[in-house]
Write a protein that holds these residues in place. Structure first.
Motif, PDB file in Angstrom:
ATOM      1  N   MET A   1       0.678  -1.205   0.023  1.00 30.45           N
ATOM      2  CA  MET A   1       0.053  -0.098  -0.153  1.00 30.45           C
ATOM      3  C   MET A   1       1.181   0.856  -0.255  1.00 30.45           C
ATOM      4  O   MET A   1       1.010   2.457  -0.485  1.00 30.45           O
ATOM      5  CB  MET A   1      -0.454  -0.304   1.051  1.00 30.45           C
ATOM      6  CG  MET A   1      -1.738   1.446   1.692  1.00 30.45           C
ATOM      7  SD  MET A   1      -3.156   1.499   2.788  1.00 30.45           S
ATOM      8  CE  MET A   1      -4.065   2.753   2.453  1.00 30.45           C
ATOM      9  N   LYS A   2       2.139   1.227   0.769  1.00 24.52           N
ATOM     10  CA  LYS A   2       2.706   2.446   1.121  1.00 24.52           C
ATOM     11  C   LYS A   2       3.759   3.069  -0.708  1.00 24.52           C
ATOM     12  O   LYS A   2       3.629   3.874  -1.019  1.00 24.52           O
ATOM     13  CB  LYS A   2       4.147   1.973   1.453  1.00 24.52           C
ATOM     14  CG  LYS A   2       5.003   3.164   1.739  1.00 24.52           C
ATOM     15  CD  LYS A   2       5.902   3.030   3.195  1.00 24.52           C
ATOM     16  CE  LYS A   2       6.722   4.228   3.174  1.00 24.52           C
ATOM     17  NZ  LYS A   2       8.125   3.768   4.792  1.00 24.52           N
ATOM     18  N   GLY A   3       3.984   1.601  -1.205  1.00 21.46           N
ATOM     19  CA  GLY A   3       4.165   2.142  -2.356  1.00 21.46           C
ATOM     20  C   GLY A   3       3.024   2.567  -4.070  1.00 21.46           C
ATOM     21  O   GLY A   3       4.016   2.947  -4.476  1.00 21.46           O
ATOM     22  N   ASP A   4       1.954   1.996  -3.467  1.00 19.72           N
ATOM     23  CA  ASP A   4       0.913   2.469  -4.157  1.00 19.72           C
ATOM     24  C   ASP A   4       0.900   3.595  -4.178  1.00 19.72           C
ATOM     25  O   ASP A   4       0.461   4.925  -5.255  1.00 19.72           O
ATOM     26  CB  ASP A   4       0.141   1.847  -4.333  1.00 19.72           C
ATOM     27  CG  ASP A   4       0.178   0.332  -4.844  1.00 19.72           C
ATOM     28  OD1 ASP A   4       1.026   0.308  -5.223  1.00 19.72           O
ATOM     29  OD2 ASP A   4      -1.208  -0.863  -4.463  1.00 19.72           O
ATOM     30  N   LEU A   5       0.505   4.302  -2.533  1.00 15.78           N
ATOM     31  CA  LEU A   5      -0.165   5.339  -2.318  1.00 15.78           C
ATOM     32  C   LEU A   5       0.901   6.882  -2.189  1.00 15.78           C
ATOM     33  O   LEU A   5       2.988   6.395  -2.138  1.00 15.78           O
ATOM     34  CB  LEU A   5      -0.077   6.089  -1.071  1.00 15.78           C
ATOM     35  CG  LEU A   5      -1.351   5.300  -0.777  1.00 15.78           C
ATOM     36  CD1 LEU A   5      -2.579   4.646   0.439  1.00 15.78           C
ATOM     37  CD2 LEU A   5      -2.897   5.472  -1.770  1.00 15.78           C
ATOM     38  N   SER A   6       1.405   8.116  -2.624  1.00 15.27           N
ATOM     39  CA  SER A   6       2.174   9.623  -2.660  1.00 15.27           C
ATOM     40  C   SER A   6       2.165   9.621  -1.325  1.00 15.27           C
ATOM     41  O   SER A   6       0.804   9.927  -1.078  1.00 15.27           O
ATOM     42  CB  SER A   6       1.650   9.853  -3.704  1.00 15.27           C
ATOM     43  OG  SER A   6       3.295  11.343  -3.746  1.00 15.27           O
ATOM     44  N   ASP A   7       3.471  10.039  -0.320  1.00 12.81           N
ATOM     45  CA  ASP A   7       2.631  10.685   0.506  1.00 12.81           C
ATOM     46  C   ASP A   7       3.855  12.342   0.798  1.00 12.81           C
ATOM     47  O   ASP A   7       4.564  11.775   1.403  1.00 12.81           O
ATOM     48  CB  ASP A   7       3.118   9.659   2.027  1.00 12.81           C
ATOM     49  CG  ASP A   7       3.151  10.150   3.300  1.00 12.81           C
ATOM     50  OD1 ASP A   7       2.200  11.020   3.803  1.00 12.81           O
ATOM     51  OD2 ASP A   7       3.649   9.436   4.076  1.00 12.81           O
ATOM     52  N   PRO A   8       2.917  13.216   0.466  1.00 11.16           N
ATOM     53  CA  PRO A   8       3.930  14.058   0.259  1.00 11.16           C
ATOM     54  C   PRO A   8       4.078  15.128   1.646  1.00 11.16           C
ATOM     55  O   PRO A   8       5.018  15.611   1.791  1.00 11.16           O
ATOM     56  CB  PRO A   8       2.378  15.433  -0.250  1.00 11.16           C
ATOM     57  CG  PRO A   8       1.107  14.772  -0.426  1.00 11.16           C
ATOM     58  CD  PRO A   8       1.300  13.557  -0.100  1.00 11.16           C
ATOM     59  N   LEU A  48      -2.933  12.101   1.180  1.00 10.85           N
ATOM     60  CA  LEU A  48      -2.250  10.850  -0.044  1.00 10.85           C
ATOM     61  C   LEU A  48      -2.896  10.947  -0.842  1.00 10.85           C
ATOM     62  O   LEU A  48      -3.911  11.304  -1.449  1.00 10.85           O
ATOM     63  CB  LEU A  48      -3.158   9.487   0.882  1.00 10.85           C
ATOM     64  CG  LEU A  48      -2.370   9.628   2.208  1.00 10.85           C
ATOM     65  CD1 LEU A  48      -2.966   8.005   3.263  1.00 10.85           C
ATOM     66  CD2 LEU A  48      -1.186   9.650   2.906  1.00 10.85           C
ATOM     67  N   ALA A  49      -2.467  10.578  -2.266  1.00  9.29           N
ATOM     68  CA  ALA A  49      -2.639  10.738  -3.703  1.00  9.29           C
ATOM     69  C   ALA A  49      -2.132   8.891  -4.169  1.00  9.29           C
ATOM     70  O   ALA A  49      -1.818   8.142  -3.366  1.00  9.29           O
ATOM     71  CB  ALA A  49      -1.789  11.442  -4.079  1.00  9.29           C
ATOM     72  N   GLY A  50      -2.003   8.855  -5.377  1.00  7.13           N
ATOM     73  CA  GLY A  50      -1.757   7.454  -6.083  1.00  7.13           C
ATOM     74  C   GLY A  50      -3.097   6.992  -5.009  1.00  7.13           C
ATOM     75  O   GLY A  50      -3.919   6.944  -5.822  1.00  7.13           O
ATOM     76  N   THR A  51      -2.953   5.394  -5.688  1.00  6.42           N
ATOM     77  CA  THR A  51      -4.195   4.873  -6.846  1.00  6.42           C
ATOM     78  C   THR A  51      -4.124   3.213  -5.236  1.00  6.42           C
ATOM     79  O   THR A  51      -3.436   3.124  -4.703  1.00  6.42           O
ATOM     80  CB  THR A  51      -3.553   3.915  -7.372  1.00  6.42           C
ATOM     81  OG1 THR A  51      -2.808   3.028  -7.707  1.00  6.42           O
ATOM     82  CG2 THR A  51      -3.281   4.804  -9.036  1.00  6.42           C
ATOM     83  N   LEU A  52      -5.157   2.857  -5.317  1.00  5.32           N
ATOM     84  CA  LEU A  52      -5.598   1.496  -4.234  1.00  5.32           C
ATOM     85  C   LEU A  52      -6.204   0.412  -5.478  1.00  5.32           C
ATOM     86  O   LEU A  52      -6.868  -0.763  -5.561  1.00  5.32           O
ATOM     87  CB  LEU A  52      -6.918   1.789  -3.317  1.00  5.32           C
ATOM     88  CG  LEU A  52      -6.330   3.116  -2.168  1.00  5.32           C
ATOM     89  CD1 LEU A  52      -7.998   3.004  -1.747  1.00  5.32           C
ATOM     90  CD2 LEU A  52      -5.621   2.491  -1.330  1.00  5.32           C
ATOM     91  N   ASN A  71      -9.008  12.693   1.052  1.00  2.48           N
ATOM     92  CA  ASN A  71      -7.484  12.720   0.382  1.00  2.48           C
ATOM     93  C   ASN A  71      -7.555  13.040  -1.307  1.00  2.48           C
ATOM     94  O   ASN A  71      -8.381  13.629  -1.499  1.00  2.48           O
ATOM     95  CB  ASN A  71      -6.889  11.184   0.631  1.00  2.48           C
ATOM     96  CG  ASN A  71      -6.077  11.073   2.212  1.00  2.48           C
ATOM     97  OD1 ASN A  71      -5.884  11.562   2.650  1.00  2.48           O
ATOM     98  ND2 ASN A  71      -6.910  10.366   3.099  1.00  2.48           N
ATOM     99  N   ALA A  72      -7.199  13.090  -2.087  1.00  2.88           N
ATOM    100  CA  ALA A  72      -6.787  12.839  -3.320  1.00  2.88           C
ATOM    101  C   ALA A  72      -6.051  11.924  -4.409  1.00  2.88           C
ATOM    102  O   ALA A  72      -5.650  11.600  -4.977  1.00  2.88           O
ATOM    103  CB  ALA A  72      -5.560  13.985  -3.367  1.00  2.88           C
ATOM    104  N   ILE A  73      -7.080  10.803  -3.643  1.00  2.16           N
ATOM    105  CA  ILE A  73      -7.246   8.692  -4.270  1.00  2.16           C
ATOM    106  C   ILE A  73      -7.179   9.090  -5.592  1.00  2.16           C
ATOM    107  O   ILE A  73      -8.477   9.853  -5.644  1.00  2.16           O
ATOM    108  CB  ILE A  73      -6.971   8.096  -3.104  1.00  2.16           C
ATOM    109  CG1 ILE A  73      -5.989   8.216  -2.240  1.00  2.16           C
ATOM    110  CG2 ILE A  73      -6.898   6.603  -3.859  1.00  2.16           C
ATOM    111  CD1 ILE A  73      -6.900   7.360  -0.505  1.00  2.16           C
ATOM    112  N   VAL A  74      -6.365   8.322  -6.396  1.00  3.43           N
ATOM    113  CA  VAL A  74      -7.488   8.561  -8.248  1.00  3.43           C
ATOM    114  C   VAL A  74      -7.099   7.047  -8.223  1.00  3.43           C
ATOM    115  O   VAL A  74      -7.610   6.478  -7.754  1.00  3.43           O
ATOM    116  CB  VAL A  74      -6.255   8.791  -9.097  1.00  3.43           C
ATOM    117  CG1 VAL A  74      -6.762  10.403  -8.637  1.00  3.43           C
ATOM    118  CG2 VAL A  74      -5.028   8.585  -9.051  1.00  3.43           C
ATOM    119  N   GLY A  75      -7.784   6.733  -9.663  1.00  5.94           N
ATOM    120  CA  GLY A  75      -7.978   5.193 -10.450  1.00  5.94           C
ATOM    121  C   GLY A  75      -8.959   4.569 -10.099  1.00  5.94           C
ATOM    122  O   GLY A  75     -10.280   5.475  -9.503  1.00  5.94           O
ATOM    123  N   ALA A  76      -9.299   3.383 -11.034  1.00  6.90           N
ATOM    124  CA  ALA A  76     -10.422   2.922 -10.621  1.00  6.90           C
ATOM    125  C   ALA A  76     -10.949   1.982  -9.214  1.00  6.90           C
ATOM    126  O   ALA A  76     -10.018   2.665  -8.090  1.00  6.90           O
ATOM    127  CB  ALA A  76     -10.221   0.966 -11.166  1.00  6.90           C
TER     128      ALA A  76
END
Length: 448
Positions: A1-8, A48-52, A71-76
């Motif tokens: 999960m940590k690798g899929d998300l952006s944590d500024p 948090l950004a990125g995908t799940l 947060n700012a999570i994107v994707g399907a």
């Protein structure tokens, strides 16, 4: 999960695979575990950004709550959520997901609360709104929504407007507005003065009480602790008057044990008083996940200073034996209150088991029975945390119950022989079924 998300903002820096226990080590931000399995993931408002979309989410088969809203999570939308049979709450609103809610979500039979609002806007098909004859303006084929009529122009009698369309107040209106502001300021100042007077009076009263109690402390520590035990039946774990150490902040220290909880989890538990002694009140505490703990809240002004207390508690936390109730954690509250956390023993004390006694609020017996009726000794070396005056009162209570050796009048005279005497009294109690509190050393113990 940590690798899929952006944590500024760096909230996930505490997620380290090298931690002993992994995600259930207690050090990972937003993670709570039950019996070694991840139970909740709570990371709202973390930027948090990125995908799940990765399949890792479906591997958390014991996950009960997932909260990643705002947060700012994107994707399907993650279809792997359908592999979480214990999922009760799913909160993903105010994100930027695309697509529709996958049909796999129907496999979450335990799901009670699901909110993905403003994350999947305009992503529901026509069939989702079939039969809604009042729907307008949502699809191109939907009828347009009616245009609201313009309000009637305001009457000119309510005041005049300036050259930029702003309304001008009349002199009477200005006077009323200014008078209202002045009255509001005066009321606010009066309330501030009243509050200041109350705080000053309370401070003087507490100073006088402390000065008076300080003169009587050396001779009446035990009496004061007993009175506190009789009056505290309605206490809460998080409520206590400040001790003589000032505001020391909140500090929770864990020792080895199966449960991981925070200070907020401990102080907000449902608590039930099990018993009281001259130096503490024992609570049966139920955590949010249903786990049971026994919590001792030590009374005010009976323990040693903070540094000495922490050193002694750290030493007690290392003691382990099958017949001892080990110290699992301790908590120092914001007002100086001290809590000791131990395992909950449902069978009660050995004395209650032998004599069919109802639990007493006057004394907490140090011998407990586990579910297999094996004895467990509690309060082991607890005197190390107490002042000399309190230890004297504990000895007096032991004498009243009949367990103290006759020659033991002060704690410094305690030895292995005095412990053997107390053990002999317990063995006689087991053999005869008679309580030492109801007999003497010279009669009542022989065969009847």
């Amino acid at each position: 999960m940590k690798g899929d998300l952006s944590d500024p903002r760096g909230f996930l820096h505490s997620w380290k695979a090298t931690d002993l226990g992994g995600a259930c080590s207690g050090a990972w931000t937003g993670i709570k575990c039950v019996n070694g399995n991840v139970a909740t993931i709570t990371l709202p408002w973390h930027g948090l950004a990125g995908t799940l979309s990765a399949p890792w989410l479906g591997q958390l088969t014991r996950l009960r709550r997932l909260s990643l809203h705002d947060n700012a999570i994107v994707g399907a939308f993650p279809s792997s959520l359908g592999f979480l049979p214990d999922l009760h709450g799913l909160y993903l609103f105010n994100n930027r997901f695309s697509g529709t809610v996958p049909p796999e979500i129907d496999c979450c039979l335990m799901l009670q609360s699901f909110d993905a609002s403003t994350s999947l806007a305009q992503k529901f098909g026509h069939t989702s709104f079939a039969g809604n004859i009042l729907l307008c303006g949502y699809f191109a084929s939907s009828p347009p929504c009616p245009v609201s009529t313009s309000p009637a122009p305001a009457s000119t009698s309510q005041g005049t407007t300036g050259c930029h369309g702003l309304r001008k107040f009349s002199s009477k209106e200005l006077v009323l507005i200014i008078a209202g502001i002045v009255i509001g300021v005066l009321i606010l100042l009066s309330l501030c003065c009243l509050l200041l007077c109350l705080l000053t009076r309370k401070k003087k009263s507490s100073t006088g009480t402390k000065a008076q109690s300080g003169k009587q402390l050396s001779s009446k520590d035990a009496t004061g602790a007993g009175a506190a035990a009789a009056a505290g039946q309605g206490e809460k774990l998080g409520a206590s008057k400040a001790e003589s150490g000032g505001n020391v902040g909140v500090k929770l220290v864990h020792f080895n044990g199966p449960l991981v909880f925070t200070a907020d989890d401990l102080l907000c538990t449902t608590a039930e008083i099990m018993g009281k002694s001259t130096y503490d009140t024992v609570y049966k505490a139920t955590l949010e996940d249903g786990s049971l703990l026994a919590v001792k809240r030590l009374r005010e002004k009976i323990t040693k200073g903070q540094k000495e207390f922490e050193a002694e508690a750290a030493a007690l936390g290392k003691v382990r034996h099958p017949n001892l109730l080990s110290l699992r954690a301790y908590n120092l509250g914001p007002k100086g209150e001290k809590l000791l956390v131990i395992d909950y023993i449902p069978k009660g004390s050995l004395s209650a088991f032998l004599h069919n006694e109802i639990a007493s609020f006057k004394i907490v017996h140090p011998l407990k029975l586990d579910p297999a009726l094996c004895p467990k000794i509690t309060d082991i070396s607890l005197s190390c945390l107490m002042t000399a005056a309190v230890n004297s009162s504990v000895l007096a209570a032991a004498s009243a119950l009949g367990y103290r050796a006759p020659e033991l009048s002060k704690l410094k005279k305690a030895s292995g022989k005095t412990n053997v005497f107390s053990l002999g009294i317990i063995i006689l109690e087991l053999l005869t079924g008679k309580s030492p509190a109801n007999t003497t050393y010279h009669s009542g113990w022989g065969p009847s």
